[in-house]
Design a protein around this motif. Structure first.
Motif, PDB file in Angstrom:
ATOM      1  N   THR A   1       8.222   6.353  -6.337  1.00  0.00           N
ATOM      2  CA  THR A   1       9.090   6.862  -5.306  1.00  0.00           C
ATOM      3  C   THR A   1      10.017   7.695  -5.704  1.00  0.00           C
ATOM      4  OG1 THR A   1       8.412   4.938  -3.639  1.00  0.00           O
ATOM      5  CG2 THR A   1      10.466   6.453  -3.119  1.00  0.00           C
TER       6      THR A   1
ATOM      7  N   GLU B   1      22.609  20.494   1.204  1.00  0.00           N
ATOM      8  CA  GLU B   1      22.399  20.405  -0.191  1.00  0.00           C
ATOM      9  C   GLU B   1      21.346  21.138  -0.723  1.00  0.00           C
ATOM     10  OE1 GLU B   1      22.133  15.809  -0.001  1.00  0.00           O
ATOM     11  OE2 GLU B   1      23.619  15.813  -1.637  1.00  0.00           O
ATOM     12  N   LEU B   2      20.278  21.253  -0.100  1.00  0.00           N
ATOM     13  CA  LEU B   2      19.192  21.747  -0.737  1.00  0.00           C
ATOM     14  C   LEU B   2      19.634  23.565  -1.191  1.00  0.00           C
ATOM     15  CD1 LEU B   2      16.179  20.696   1.418  1.00  0.00           C
ATOM     16  CD2 LEU B   2      16.593  20.057  -1.067  1.00  0.00           C
TER      17      LEU B   2
ATOM     18  N   ILE C   1       0.888  -1.220   0.137  1.00  0.00           N
ATOM     19  CA  ILE C   1      -0.014   0.021   0.134  1.00  0.00           C
ATOM     20  C   ILE C   1       1.173   1.284  -0.172  1.00  0.00           C
ATOM     21  CG2 ILE C   1      -1.647   1.341   1.169  1.00  0.00           C
ATOM     22  CD1 ILE C   1      -2.830  -0.998   2.557  1.00  0.00           C
TER      23      ILE C   1
ATOM     24  N   ARG D   1       9.883  17.506   2.992  1.00  0.00           N
ATOM     25  CA  ARG D   1       8.899  15.789   2.992  1.00  0.00           C
ATOM     26  C   ARG D   1       7.139  16.213   3.307  1.00  0.00           C
ATOM     27  NH1 ARG D   1      11.660  11.626   3.072  1.00  0.00           N
ATOM     28  NH2 ARG D   1      13.885  11.760   3.112  1.00  0.00           N
TER      29      ARG D   1
ATOM     30  N   ALA E   1      17.726   2.936   6.284  1.00  0.00           N
ATOM     31  CA  ALA E   1      16.482   2.399   5.635  1.00  0.00           C
ATOM     32  C   ALA E   1      17.193   1.165   4.634  1.00  0.00           C
ATOM     33  CB  ALA E   1      15.862   3.476   4.788  1.00  0.00           C
TER      34      ALA E   1
ATOM     35  N   ALA F   1      20.877  17.388   4.586  1.00  0.00           N
ATOM     36  CA  ALA F   1      19.905  17.700   3.664  1.00  0.00           C
ATOM     37  C   ALA F   1      19.752  19.383   3.380  1.00  0.00           C
ATOM     38  CB  ALA F   1      18.582  17.259   3.942  1.00  0.00           C
TER      39      ALA F   1
ATOM     40  N   GLU G   1       1.208   5.742  -1.602  1.00  0.00           N
ATOM     41  CA  GLU G   1       0.498   6.859  -1.917  1.00  0.00           C
ATOM     42  C   GLU G   1       0.540   6.979  -3.511  1.00  0.00           C
ATOM     43  OE1 GLU G   1       0.893   9.928   0.690  1.00  0.00           O
ATOM     44  OE2 GLU G   1      -0.817  11.194  -0.106  1.00  0.00           O
TER      45      GLU G   1
ATOM     46  N   LEU H   1      17.399  14.316  -5.167  1.00  0.00           N
ATOM     47  CA  LEU H   1      16.477  15.242  -5.313  1.00  0.00           C
ATOM     48  C   LEU H   1      17.276  16.621  -5.689  1.00  0.00           C
ATOM     49  CD1 LEU H   1      13.633  16.213  -4.751  1.00  0.00           C
ATOM     50  CD2 LEU H   1      14.240  16.762  -2.494  1.00  0.00           C
TER      51      LEU H   1
ATOM     52  N   ASN I   1       7.215   1.054   5.973  1.00  0.00           N
ATOM     53  CA  ASN I   1       8.370   1.626   5.635  1.00  0.00           C
ATOM     54  C   ASN I   1       7.752   2.886   5.032  1.00  0.00           C
ATOM     55  OD1 ASN I   1      10.762   0.873   2.789  1.00  0.00           O
ATOM     56  ND2 ASN I   1      11.050   2.337   4.560  1.00  0.00           N
TER      57      ASN I   1
ATOM     58  N   ASP J   1      12.881   5.692   8.016  1.00  0.00           N
ATOM     59  CA  ASP J   1      12.594   6.793   8.940  1.00  0.00           C
ATOM     60  C   ASP J   1      11.359   6.714   9.835  1.00  0.00           C
ATOM     61  OD1 ASP J   1      14.689   8.175   7.852  1.00  0.00           O
ATOM     62  OD2 ASP J   1      13.649   9.845   6.871  1.00  0.00           O
ATOM     63  N   VAL J   2      10.436   5.917   9.401  1.00  0.00           N
ATOM     64  CA  VAL J   2       9.327   5.852  10.469  1.00  0.00           C
ATOM     65  C   VAL J   2       9.414   5.163  11.633  1.00  0.00           C
ATOM     66  CG1 VAL J   2       8.717   3.461   9.335  1.00  0.00           C
ATOM     67  CG2 VAL J   2       6.710   4.793   9.927  1.00  0.00           C
TER      68      VAL J   2
ATOM     69  N   LYS K   1      29.193  10.116  -6.422  1.00  0.00           N
ATOM     70  CA  LYS K   1      27.996  10.038  -6.283  1.00  0.00           C
ATOM     71  C   LYS K   1      26.777   9.675  -6.984  1.00  0.00           C
ATOM     72  CE  LYS K   1      24.602  13.243  -3.952  1.00  0.00           C
ATOM     73  NZ  LYS K   1      23.752  12.253  -3.342  1.00  0.00           N
TER      74      LYS K   1
HETATM   75  C1  LIG Z   1      17.438  16.438  -0.147  1.00  0.00           C
HETATM   76  C2  LIG Z   1      17.681  15.046   1.054  1.00  0.00           C
HETATM   77  C3  LIG Z   1      18.889  14.223   0.739  1.00  0.00           C
HETATM   78  C4  LIG Z   1      19.234  13.258   1.548  1.00  0.00           C
HETATM   79  N1  LIG Z   1      20.499  12.593   1.103  1.00  0.00           N
HETATM   80  C5  LIG Z   1      20.776  11.435   1.768  1.00  0.00           C
HETATM   81  C6  LIG Z   1      21.933  10.797   1.602  1.00  0.00           C
HETATM   82  O1  LIG Z   1      22.664  11.116   0.822  1.00  0.00           O
HETATM   83  N2  LIG Z   1      22.036   9.801   2.278  1.00  0.00           N
HETATM   84  C7  LIG Z   1      21.133   9.163   3.382  1.00  0.00           C
HETATM   85  O2  LIG Z   1      21.599   8.010   4.186  1.00  0.00           O
HETATM   86  N3  LIG Z   1      20.250   9.841   3.531  1.00  0.00           N
HETATM   87  C8  LIG Z   1      19.748  10.987   2.737  1.00  0.00           C
HETATM   88  N4  LIG Z   1      18.643  11.525   3.092  1.00  0.00           N
HETATM   89  C9  LIG Z   1      17.801  11.068   4.196  1.00  0.00           C
HETATM   90  C10 LIG Z   1      16.812   9.957   3.573  1.00  0.00           C
HETATM   91  O3  LIG Z   1      16.264  10.742   2.349  1.00  0.00           O
HETATM   92  C11 LIG Z   1      15.813   9.231   4.114  1.00  0.00           C
HETATM   93  O4  LIG Z   1      16.578   8.905   5.475  1.00  0.00           O
HETATM   94  C12 LIG Z   1      15.507   8.435   3.781  1.00  0.00           C
HETATM   95  O5  LIG Z   1      14.530   8.657   2.345  1.00  0.00           O
HETATM   96  C13 LIG Z   1      14.345   7.440   4.308  1.00  0.00           C
HETATM   97  O6  LIG Z   1      13.925   6.274   3.585  1.00  0.00           O
HETATM   98  P1  LIG Z   1      12.633   5.463   4.006  1.00  0.00           P
HETATM   99  O7  LIG Z   1      12.783   4.061   3.245  1.00  0.00           O
HETATM  100  O8  LIG Z   1      12.327   5.373   5.477  1.00  0.00           O
HETATM  101  O9  LIG Z   1      11.605   6.327   3.678  1.00  0.00           O
HETATM  102  P2  LIG Z   1      11.236   7.052   2.069  1.00  0.00           P
HETATM  103  O10 LIG Z   1      12.252   7.021   1.021  1.00  0.00           O
HETATM  104  O11 LIG Z   1      10.862   8.530   2.635  1.00  0.00           O
HETATM  105  O12 LIG Z   1       9.999   6.412   1.567  1.00  0.00           O
HETATM  106  C14 LIG Z   1       8.487   6.373   2.101  1.00  0.00           C
HETATM  107  C15 LIG Z   1       7.604   5.685   1.178  1.00  0.00           C
HETATM  108  O13 LIG Z   1       6.204   5.724   1.681  1.00  0.00           O
HETATM  109  C16 LIG Z   1       5.331   6.248   1.123  1.00  0.00           C
HETATM  110  N5  LIG Z   1       4.471   6.823   2.279  1.00  0.00           N
HETATM  111  C17 LIG Z   1       4.527   7.849   2.919  1.00  0.00           C
HETATM  112  N6  LIG Z   1       3.287   8.068   3.592  1.00  0.00           N
HETATM  113  C18 LIG Z   1       2.611   7.447   3.298  1.00  0.00           C
HETATM  114  C19 LIG Z   1       1.142   6.957   3.435  1.00  0.00           C
HETATM  115  N7  LIG Z   1       0.670   7.782   4.619  1.00  0.00           N
HETATM  116  N8  LIG Z   1       0.673   6.370   3.089  1.00  0.00           N
HETATM  117  C20 LIG Z   1       1.041   5.567   1.928  1.00  0.00           C
HETATM  118  N9  LIG Z   1       2.425   5.327   1.506  1.00  0.00           N
HETATM  119  C21 LIG Z   1       3.225   6.441   2.076  1.00  0.00           C
HETATM  120  C22 LIG Z   1       6.145   7.430   0.122  1.00  0.00           C
HETATM  121  O14 LIG Z   1       5.296   7.688  -1.038  1.00  0.00           O
HETATM  122  C23 LIG Z   1       7.209   6.689  -0.064  1.00  0.00           C
HETATM  123  O15 LIG Z   1       7.033   5.600  -1.142  1.00  0.00           O
HETATM  124  C24 LIG Z   1      18.116  12.957   2.475  1.00  0.00           C
HETATM  125  C25 LIG Z   1      17.128  13.530   2.470  1.00  0.00           C
HETATM  126  C26 LIG Z   1      16.811  14.736   1.913  1.00  0.00           C
HETATM  127  C27 LIG Z   1      15.686  15.259   2.095  1.00  0.00           C
END
Ligand SMILES: Cc1cc2nc3c(=O)[nH]c(=O)nc-3n(C[C@H](O)[C@H](O)[C@H](O)COP(=O)(O)OP(=O)(O)OC[C@H]3O[C@@H](n4cnc5c(N)ncnc54)[C@H](O)[C@@H]3O)c2cc1C
Length: 400
Positions: free
Chosen positions: A53, A197-198, A47, A162, A331, A194, A49, A59, A124, A315-316, A389
């Protein structure tokens, strides 16, 4: 810990993967390569959204126009088809772990909910940007966060990085506005990798439009705390080389196109927040145990501390046994262990611990095709690091 299912009675019929983050992408790719015996009797669904992804690591490169949007997106719908897994495209709004149900709505505007039951759940879904710093007299935080994309008045809203899907839409609005005026200002609030970088990506993109446009960084007392001093000093030098002002003050609120800090007000045509993470909105509607700012509490096996048929990674989740940063690296690597544990749980096998490595490689892009790398106490910089990178990021996005 509450034992919902004694080993012998463990059901093994419905595995629900909530969210399509790094960990679930890894598991789906594994299933697409080889259907696993353990899952033969198991109905697996995802499931999530959106059908794609967006990869956060690329980004900033997309903002700076080095990549097209398709190059930073992972096609979840196609991956589910290859893996033989059902895709349910819905936002999750709650999880009732006592009745083993995930609650969704068809879309954000549809109030009617739809429920999906599970025997085993893996979370996740990532996290939201922590907006608790935003605190303005007479205005509720909610008023300042532009959730409604129809509202194009970016001057009076803070744009959280986010969810990334919304941010991508709003960055395009920023560029459109910057094309229409001279002297456009973008404030980036945040003090982590982050945010840096942004702000460098924003500066690069804005100055391609008009050299008098400016991005600046509001970072509180310290920038990049937790990183090695050598790495921090390299990043600060690159920010200075790109004429990006670093304001060591705490941002507090935004009104009338002015960003208020603890000491002054600053002009901002758009304000982006990369101010760390907090639990996603749905995590406020769950009976799973949560910690800190609404993260799902997990043990060293990435298993919920309150419901042992729920696992969470990325991150969750927050580990209760040790400090662990919320990062893509955990992650991915935690996700591999968590996926093994899901399979082990289904057959009643022993679960593994996720033990993160002491050092991780961090590569920070500087807007143009230049980057800074850090590995423990060692750091280096140059165009070659940007290409390294790019190689690593593309390999992740395009992996089969
Ligand atoms: C600009 C930027 C650069 C970054 N660079 C790095 C890096 O170089 N190295 C590093 O280690 N970390 C980096 N990070 C941190 C990294 O992005 C996060 O820690 C990582 O994305 C977490 O991954 P995740 O798998 O937990 O979730 P995410 O990658 O955030 O994926 C979450 C998924 O769940 C879905 N979702 C979310 N909410 C819902 C909902 N309510 N219902 C259904 N689906 C949902 C989303 O659509 C997505 O598919 C960076 C962050 C940012 C903002």
């Amino acid at each position: 810990m509450k034992k919902l299912f004694p080993k012998k009675q463990r059901p093994n019929k419905k595995l629900l993967l909530a969210g399509a983050g790094h960990a679930h992408i890894g598991l789906l790719r594994r299933l697409a390569r080889k259907r696993l015996d353990t899952l033969q009797e198991v109905e697996v669904s995802v499931i999530t959204e959106h059908p794609q992804t967006i990869y956060s690591g690329m980004l900033p490169g997309w903002m700076a126009s080095h990549y097209k949007r398709s190059e930073i997106s992972i096609d979840i719908a196609a991956l589910c088809r290859r893996a033989g897994v059902t895709l349910i495209q819905r936002p999750i709004i709650a999880v009732d772990a006592d009745t083993q149900t995930v609650i969704t709505v068809k879309n954000a505007k549809d109030a009617k909910d739809e429920r999906f039951d599970y025997e085993l759940l893996s979370l996740n879904t990532g996290a939201d940007t922590d907006m608790t710093w935003l605190n303005t007299d007479g205005l509720v935080n909610e008023d300042l966060i532009d959730k409604d994309l129809a509202d194009k008045n970016l001057k009076n809203t803070v744009i959280p990085v986010r969810p990334i899907f919304n941010f991508v839409e709003q960055w395009q609005q920023i560029l459109k506005q910057a094309e229409q005026v001279s002297d456009y200002k973008v404030a980036v609030v945040g003090a982590g990798a982050a945010a840096t970088e942004l702000v460098m990506a924003a500066q690069f993109a804005l100055q391609q439009i008009n050299p008098s446009h400016q991005a600046y960084l509001v970072c509180g007392e310290q920038l990049l705390s937790g990183f090695d001093a050598g790495f921090r000093s390299r990043v600060i030098k690159q920010l200075q080389r790109r004429n990006i002002e670093i304001i060591y003050e705490r941002a507090k609120g935004l009104a009338g196109g002015k960003l208020a800090t603890s000491k002054q007000t600053l002009a901002a045509d758009a304000t982006i927040a990369a101010t760390g993470v907090m639990g996603s909105a749905w995590a406020a509607q769950t009976n799973l145990e949560t910690v800190d700012k609404g993260f799902i509490a997990v043990n060293d096996k990435q298993q919920s501390t309150s419901h042992d048929n729920v696992f969470a990674v990325g991150d969750v989740a927050s580990r209760v046994d040790r400090e662990m940063a919320h990062s893509g690296v955990h992650a991915v690597f935690g996700g591999k262990v968590e996926a093994d544990n899901l399979l082990a749980y289904l057959v009643g096998d022993k679960l593994k611990s996720y033990r993160p490595k002491n050092r991780t490689l961090y590569l920070l892009a500087c807007g143009d095709k230049y980057a800074i790398g850090s590995w423990g106490n060692f750091s280096a910089q140059g165009c070659w690091i940007w290409y390294l990178k790019r190689y690593i990021d593309k390999r992740f996005v395009n992996a089969k």
